[in-house]
Structures are given as structure tokens and as C-alpha cells.
Design a protein around this motif. Structure first.
Motif, PDB file in Angstrom:
ATOM      1  N   MET A 186      23.456  43.794  16.124  1.00 39.95           N
ATOM      2  CA  MET A 186      23.565  43.030  14.881  1.00 39.95           C
ATOM      3  C   MET A 186      25.001  42.993  14.374  1.00 39.95           C
ATOM      4  SD  MET A 186      20.254  44.201  12.631  1.00 39.95           S
ATOM      5  CE  MET A 186      18.594  43.719  13.115  1.00 39.95           C
ATOM      6  N   LEU A 187      25.319  41.942  13.655  1.00 37.33           N
ATOM      7  CA  LEU A 187      26.563  41.836  12.902  1.00 37.33           C
ATOM      8  C   LEU A 187      26.206  41.757  11.424  1.00 37.33           C
ATOM      9  CD1 LEU A 187      29.613  41.423  12.534  1.00 37.33           C
ATOM     10  CD2 LEU A 187      29.248  38.969  12.924  1.00 37.33           C
ATOM     11  N   VAL A 188      26.712  42.710  10.654  1.00 42.73           N
ATOM     12  CA  VAL A 188      26.515  42.755   9.206  1.00 42.73           C
ATOM     13  C   VAL A 188      27.875  42.483   8.579  1.00 42.73           C
ATOM     14  CG1 VAL A 188      25.864  44.203   7.240  1.00 42.73           C
ATOM     15  CG2 VAL A 188      24.621  44.420   9.422  1.00 42.73           C
ATOM     16  N   LEU A 189      27.992  41.392   7.816  1.00 46.74           N
ATOM     17  CA  LEU A 189      29.313  40.927   7.397  1.00 46.74           C
ATOM     18  C   LEU A 189      29.308  40.444   5.955  1.00 46.74           C
ATOM     19  CD1 LEU A 189      31.580  38.585   9.517  1.00 46.74           C
ATOM     20  CD2 LEU A 189      31.012  37.934   7.183  1.00 46.74           C
ATOM     21  N   THR A 190      30.373  40.777   5.242  1.00 45.86           N
ATOM     22  CA  THR A 190      30.653  40.134   3.952  1.00 45.86           C
ATOM     23  C   THR A 190      32.101  39.657   3.965  1.00 45.86           C
ATOM     24  OG1 THR A 190      31.416  42.126   2.770  1.00 45.86           O
ATOM     25  CG2 THR A 190      29.039  41.664   2.749  1.00 45.86           C
ATOM     26  N   TYR A 233      25.607  34.806  17.672  1.00 46.50           N
ATOM     27  CA  TYR A 233      24.527  35.518  16.977  1.00 46.50           C
ATOM     28  C   TYR A 233      23.512  34.504  16.443  1.00 46.50           C
ATOM     29  CZ  TYR A 233      27.480  39.734  16.754  1.00 46.50           C
ATOM     30  OH  TYR A 233      28.261  40.831  17.056  1.00 46.50           O
ATOM     31  N   ASP A 234      22.254  34.910  16.383  1.00 43.96           N
ATOM     32  CA  ASP A 234      21.233  34.163  15.662  1.00 43.96           C
ATOM     33  C   ASP A 234      21.168  34.714  14.248  1.00 43.96           C
ATOM     34  OD1 ASP A 234      20.541  32.705  17.949  1.00 43.96           O
ATOM     35  OD2 ASP A 234      19.091  34.224  18.583  1.00 43.96           O
ATOM     36  N   MET A 235      21.328  33.845  13.263  1.00 45.02           N
ATOM     37  CA  MET A 235      21.332  34.306  11.882  1.00 45.02           C
ATOM     38  C   MET A 235      19.937  34.781  11.458  1.00 45.02           C
ATOM     39  SD  MET A 235      24.424  34.130  10.881  1.00 45.02           S
ATOM     40  CE  MET A 235      24.178  34.513   9.139  1.00 45.02           C
TER      41      MET A 235
END
Length: 270
Positions: A186-190, A233-235
Motif C-alpha cells: 500500500m501507499l499511504v500519502l498526504t 496503484y489501485d486507489m
């Protein structure tokens, strides 16, 4: 200026630090007057900055719990900053005892304080490294010891990419990290943006100027530019949305308007 015991001798305490300014916004105590002065100047233009940072941390905690719920129990948090209550390892290990966390930061104060907080925690550690050099992170003994890169990893890039200028190829760094992690990661991004800030862009730009003046440029990217980081990535629903709008735990009308500044999202590789 007296140097506190927690401040490494190698740092210049007369120069503001992004991580210590962030610590000040969150009500922490690991900052100096030079950091507080820069923060107060930024808040003259954007008084809701502390609320934005609180919303950012709240999103991070929701995203970590989501990742654990999806079976991802390894976390690589790059640009982790100075630990505060409810940090990644606390949230992840409360949800799944044995969850493993590697924090990465290039700020010596953040690294030193993280080492103190994590002492005795066999499933979490901190690494002094820079997002702009992803291979150094991936090949580090700390990552090799704690993370099994044959199993999904949640990569956290929370409030860090807006301090990486285009000349340093942030998209390339994120892609290298993506390609090194297995399917199901996963990619967790702000990311900061002018979108959602309840102020005219000209006034919000005053805050950007403060960061530029302390030689830590704040790059306000558009939603489309931020979405590019999720290539490959799939959102996860609800997609790339304002901070407080990602799987909220409170009613939107109860949130401070500043909590909807910038964007947050989670993606997963298929």
C-alpha cells in the motif's frame, strides 16, 4: 541558546527545522524558539495550520488501522518526523501485536528522539536516511532486519513529498519504492495543496513564502500532480480526497474547515 540534552551536538539549533516546526504545531516539546518563530510567522497567514497537522495525523492513524484490517502488518514510514502520541507503531501494534515498523527521517532530532521512544521495542526501529535516495533505505540493515519484502508493506509518505522539489525527482523516488515492494503493498500519502484551504490563495501563499525563506520550500501541487504519485496503484475508496474526508470517524460538519485542506489517499498494488 542552551542546548537541551535531547538535541544532538551535530545540529545547528539556530536554523529552523521542518520536523521541529511540525512538532510545535502538534503541541510537542521538541522544538526551539527559532522553530516556534517560523511557525508563528506561517500562522500569521494561515492560522489553521495546527488543525491541518492534526487532521493529517488523524488520517494517518485511520489509514494504519485500515492497512492492518486488510492484512498488511509491515510499515515503512519515510519522513516520519518527531514521534508524538498515537504514532504508527503504537496504532499498528495495538491493532496487531507484532506489527513491524521502520521509521525513516533525515532530521537528527527526529532520529534521536525516535530511538529513545522505541528503546526496547523489538518490532520497530528508526533509520537516518533521505526519501530522495530510496535504494539506501531499501538496502539498509534496518529494513532488511525488520521488513520481509516478500510480504506486503504499507509505505507511508505522510506530509513529506511537498518538501521534495521537482528537481529532486519525487515521482522517480516513489516509483522506485513501489517497484521494490511486493504485490498487495500500500501507499499511504498526504500532500499539501491550495485546494480546500479556507483562504484566498494569495494569503495562503504567505505561508509558502515563510518556508521558502527558511530554505525548506513547500511545494503546493495540484490534485492531478498529487494523483501521479499513485501510478501503479489501485486507489482505495474514497480515492484522493481532502484530509478529513478519507473514511472519517466524525461527521464532516463537525470538523474545522482547515481539516479539509490538501489531499490524502491510499492505494494498493494489484
Amino acid at each position: 541558546m542552551e542546548r537541551p540534552a535531547w538535541a544532538p551536538r551535530s545540529i545547528d539549533i539556530s536554523v529552523p527545522s521542518v520536523s521541529r516546526i511540525y512538532d510545535y504545531y502538534l503541541g510537542g516539546s521538541h522544538n526551539f524558539e527559532v522553530d516556534r518563530e517560523a511557525a508563528r510567522k506561517a500562522m500569521e497567514f494561515m492560522p489553521g495550520l495546527p488543525k491541518i497537522m492534526q487532521a493529517n495525523r488523524a488520517f494517518m492513524r485511520r489509514a494504519v488501522r485500515f492497512a492492518v484490517g486488510e492484512g498488511v502488518t509491515q510499515f515503512l514510514d519515510i519522513g516520519s518526523g518527531i514521534p508524538t502520541f498515537g504514532n504508527v507503531h503504537e496504532v499498528a501494534q495495538a491493532a496487531h501485536p507484532g506489527a513491524r515498523v521502520v521509521y525513516v527521517d533525515h532530521d537528527p532530532v527526529a532520529v534521536t528522539h525516535s530511538q529513545a521512544v522505541l528503546e526496547g521495542n523489538a518490532d520497530a526501529d528508526v533509520l537516518a536516511a533521505d526519501l530522495r535516495k530510496p535504494q539506501e533505505i531499501l538496502s539498509s540493515p534496518t529494513v532488511e532486519r525488520l521488513l520481509d519484502l516478500d510480504r506486503p508493506v504499507a509505505l507511508l509518505l505522510v506530509a513529506v513529498l511537498h518538501f521534495v522539489e521537482d528537481a529532486d525527482d519525487p515521482y522517480g523516488a516513489v516509483a522506485q519504492l513501489r517497484d521494490a515492494l511486493p504485490r498487495g503493498s500500500m501507499l499511504v500519502l498526504t500532500h499539501a495543496a491550495y485546494d480546500g484551504i479556507p483562504l484566498p490563495p494569495e494569503r495562503a501563499g504567505g505561508t509558502v513564502d515563510v518556508y521558502k525563506n527558511i530554505r525548506n520550500p513547500l511545494i503546493m501541487r495540484s490534485r492531478d500532480e498529487i494523483a501521479r504519485f499513485f501510478e501503479g496503484y489501485d486507489m482505495v475508496e474514497p480515492g484522493l480526497v481532502p484530509l478529513a474526508a478519507w473514511r472519517p470517524e466524525t461527521a464532516p460538519e463537525d470538523e474545522d474547515p482547515y481539516a479539509f485542506s490538501g489531499f490524502a489517499g491510499v492505494g494498493r498494488t494489484a
